[in-house]
Structures are given as C-alpha cells and as structure tokens.
Design a protein around this motif. Structure first.
Motif, PDB file in Angstrom:
ATOM      1  N   THR A  29       0.837  -1.189   0.000  1.00  0.00           N
ATOM      2  CA  THR A  29       0.000   0.000   0.000  1.00  0.00           C
ATOM      3  C   THR A  29       0.872   1.239   0.000  1.00  0.00           C
ATOM      4  N   SER A  30       0.558   2.178  -0.877  1.00  0.00           N
ATOM      5  CA  SER A  30       1.331   3.410  -0.948  1.00  0.00           C
ATOM      6  C   SER A  30       0.495   4.571  -0.447  1.00  0.00           C
ATOM      7  N   PHE A  31       1.153   5.593   0.069  1.00  0.00           N
ATOM      8  CA  PHE A  31       0.486   6.771   0.578  1.00  0.00           C
ATOM      9  C   PHE A  31       0.951   7.993  -0.203  1.00  0.00           C
ATOM     10  N   SER A  32       0.110   8.995  -0.231  1.00  0.00           N
ATOM     11  CA  SER A  32       0.427  10.207  -0.981  1.00  0.00           C
ATOM     12  C   SER A  32       1.568  10.963  -0.318  1.00  0.00           C
ATOM     13  N   PRO A  33       2.251  11.826  -1.076  1.00  0.00           N
ATOM     14  CA  PRO A  33       3.317  12.645  -0.482  1.00  0.00           C
ATOM     15  C   PRO A  33       2.796  13.488   0.679  1.00  0.00           C
ATOM     16  N   GLU A  34       1.557  13.964   0.561  1.00  0.00           N
ATOM     17  CA  GLU A  34       0.974  14.775   1.635  1.00  0.00           C
ATOM     18  C   GLU A  34       0.822  13.956   2.914  1.00  0.00           C
ATOM     19  N   ILE A  39       2.743  12.458   8.463  1.00  0.00           N
ATOM     20  CA  ILE A  39       3.234  11.486   9.432  1.00  0.00           C
ATOM     21  C   ILE A  39       4.637  11.844   9.908  1.00  0.00           C
ATOM     22  N   ASN A  40       5.484  12.260   8.980  1.00  0.00           N
ATOM     23  CA  ASN A  40       6.833  12.673   9.363  1.00  0.00           C
ATOM     24  C   ASN A  40       6.797  13.889  10.275  1.00  0.00           C
ATOM     25  N   LEU A 164      -5.260  17.013   4.418  1.00  0.00           N
ATOM     26  CA  LEU A 164      -3.924  16.665   4.917  1.00  0.00           C
ATOM     27  C   LEU A 164      -3.013  17.888   4.893  1.00  0.00           C
ATOM     28  N   SER A 165      -3.046  18.625   3.798  1.00  0.00           N
ATOM     29  CA  SER A 165      -2.208  19.822   3.668  1.00  0.00           C
ATOM     30  C   SER A 165      -2.602  20.876   4.698  1.00  0.00           C
ATOM     31  N   GLY A 204       2.806   7.950  12.914  1.00  0.00           N
ATOM     32  CA  GLY A 204       2.484   9.328  13.233  1.00  0.00           C
ATOM     33  C   GLY A 204       2.291   9.586  14.709  1.00  0.00           C
ATOM     34  N   ALA A 205       3.049   8.890  15.555  1.00  0.00           N
ATOM     35  CA  ALA A 205       2.936   9.097  16.993  1.00  0.00           C
ATOM     36  C   ALA A 205       3.876  10.212  17.429  1.00  0.00           C
TER      37      ALA A 205
END
Length: 237
Positions: A29-34, A39-40, A164-165, A204-205
């Motif tokens: 599963t891939s996630f968007s750059p946003e 999460i980072n 998200l943004s 994302g903790a």
C-alpha cells in the motif's frame, strides 16, 4: 474503534482501526506525499516539557468488540486535542467533536473518555496498530475548522490531500506556541486470529511513546461519578 456509528456518531472504536492482517498486498500500500509529510511532521514534533502529560490505555492489545477507555492527566490547565490514527491511516479527531465540544481541562485531574466525555467506545475492524495523539496548549488552538453540522467527528481520509495539507499547516503553526503532548499505541486483533505481522508504514505518533506500546499508566478506577481525585502521584512539572 467505534464512536457510536461510524457514519452518524462513530462508535469511537478507536476508529475502526483498519489494516487487516497485513498480507503482501497490504504491505505494498502506498500513501500520498501529503500523507507521508504529515506522518513525518507528527513524528518529528518536539513537545515542550512545560506541561507534564500522562496518558494510558488499560491494555496493549484489544480484541474486536472489546470496550475501550483512554485516561489522561496534565499538570496545567490546558486546551486538549485527541487525534486518532487508524491502522489504515485515516485520521479522526475525538476531541473536540460534536460529543465533546468543550476541550478545556483542569490541572492534575484524571480524565476518562468514558466517564467524563461519555464516549462508549468499542473496538471495531479493521485490525492492526492504532495511534492516539494528545496535544495540549495553554491557549485555545484549532487543528481544523468545522461546526460539526456535517460530520460529528472531523475526519481526514488518508487520500484527502486538501485536508492533509491543511493539517500540516496547522502543525507548523503549533510549533510557534507553547504546547505539550504524548501518544499511545495499541494493537487491535481478531479474537480468532494471531497477532499477525506489523505494518510497514509509520504511525504518526508524537514522542514519546514507549516500546511497550503505551506511553503512560492507566490510572486507578474512577468512582461512579467519574471524578476520583485519587491520584496518588499527581503530575508535577
């Protein structure tokens, strides 16, 4: 988790923690750059030590259908935000919400999602690791804009680039004010299956979260009114 019905009142099942048993396909599963940026950003935040925050769950693993309760305590009067990240990556704000519109809490008081916020949470599908972040600020701070008329609990789907943004922008603003926080993680599993492999994604903790899966103690039982002041070891800065 279920917050009363995912579409109407969301049964706060720690929000249907989704990520069913990470098969090879799920691992891809891939996630968007946003989403990755969000999460980072969460994991790189640096909570201040000016407000001591303690939070805990009763267990580190839950079976589907089990009741769930979160308890926390802060050392100063604060405005709090509870953010839940499901195993699939969707984000839901538990507080503030239509059920808990007022998010100001007292210093040194033990709060319960069940007794004080009256959120009857039950663990619901999907399975996997769930993360809850607690933010507290000395002044009111909003992570999102909504009147809760259209959605009882503000939710951000993992592929909703606009929301998200917007959340990333609010987190950048958070860095400019006095805030503190902590997080807990727990595993949701099927009662008929084993633990299964861990997901490959980040959670994302916000720091700190202990390696055991919970970042604090589950405070002593509350009395019937939900107001036990019996905190033998109140938090102190």
């Amino acid at each position: 988790m279920t917050f009363l019905n995912r579409h109407t009142i969301i049964v706060l099942l720690l929000l249907s923690s989704s990520m069913s048993w990470f098969s090879a396909q799920a691992q891809e599963t891939s996630f968007s750059p946003e989403y990755e940026k969000l999460i980072n950003t969460l994991e790189e935040l640096k909570p201040a030590e000016s407000i001591v925050v303690r939070m805990g769950t009763e267990k580190e693993e839950y079976n589907l259908g089990e009741p769930f309760e979160l308890r926390f305590q802060v050392s100063q009067e604060s405005y709090i935000t509870l953010m839940d990240i499901s195993p699939e990556g969707d984000i839901t704000f538990i507080v503030p919400s239509i059920k808990v519109p007022e998010n100001k809490v007292e210093a040194d008081k033990v709060y319960s999602t069940l007794h004080h916020f009256e959120l009857p949470i039950k663990i619901a599908p999907p399975t996997g690791y769930e993360t809850i972040n607690l933010f507290c600020t000395t002044e009111p701070f909003t992570f999102f804009d909504t009147t809760f008329e259209q959605e009882p609990f503000y939710t951000i789907k993992k592929d909703d680039k606009e929301r998200l943004s917007a959340l990333i922008a609010r987190l950048e603003q958070l860095k400019e004010i006095v805030w503190a926080g902590t997080s807990v993680q727990f595993f949701i599993r099927s009662a008929t299956r084993g633990a299964g492999p861990s997901p490959a994604r980040k959670f994302g903790a916000i720091p700190p979260v202990e390696s055991t899966g919970t970042s604090g103690v589950f405070f002593p039982p509350l009395d019937p009114t939900g107001t036990t002041g019996k905190t033998e070891n109140p938090v102190t800065p």
